[in-house]
Design a protein around this motif. Sequence first.
Motif: not given
Length: 262
Positions: A32-42, A68-69
Amino acid sequence: MFEVPAEKIAFYEENGFVQLEDVLSEKEINELSAYLDEVMAIEGEHTQSVEKDSDYFKILNSKMNTWRDSAGMALYVLSPKLADIARQFSGSTGVRLFHDQAFWKMPGDSKPTPWHQDATYFPMHESNVLTLWLPMHDVDDVNGCLSFIPGSHKEGKLTNVDFLHPIDLLELTKESGTNLRRPVNVPLKRGSFTLHHGLTFHYAHANKSDKPRRVLTIVYMPENATFNSKSNHELTQGSSLQEGEPLKGRLFPVLASASQSD
């Protein structure tokens, strides 16, 4: 599914918040932490973000509706396990997703998040919404954990608070003769989270560490929640919803119901 102990539900009903330990495994929280970092960066097509040069950014850097993203975020935001935990505390037959929100409390010139009630910002008449607050790492009063006023959810809906120019909710309750108990800090270990009622007074400390305080929140509403047309919430602006209509549809799916858990 995760069966919530009866004493936890009793604590929540009395105090308006509850802490649940070690619900996510180390593997899950890493993912989850990795997914959250990814979505915050885009720059997402569907998320709403805070401008980096705004005063609000010093209080909270946030993105709404990350699910949604990001299919990865959707695995957790739409999680039947997490939703059913919320349902068990809700007193409702089922819960819908209202929205998720990623909150980064940035280091350096960080400011606290003032005392407020979540339900005053939401576009539904019902106040028994629940916010799941899940940090990606250990949190305490140094890097921005939450504080709650036990029993404050029994005060009813007061008013929403402008985070940049806050009013004092505790002063409002003093005028009515209420003697609320002292705030309770709730530090959390990684993999744990809190749930709080939509009317519970809560506050987040400033981040005095040298790293962002990274949190995912998921807001659940009763499955029969109805639209309050007086709200100007972003998710319902420009919609065709009419006063008192059910809040439902593809953006507000039912994530858990009592019949599914039987």
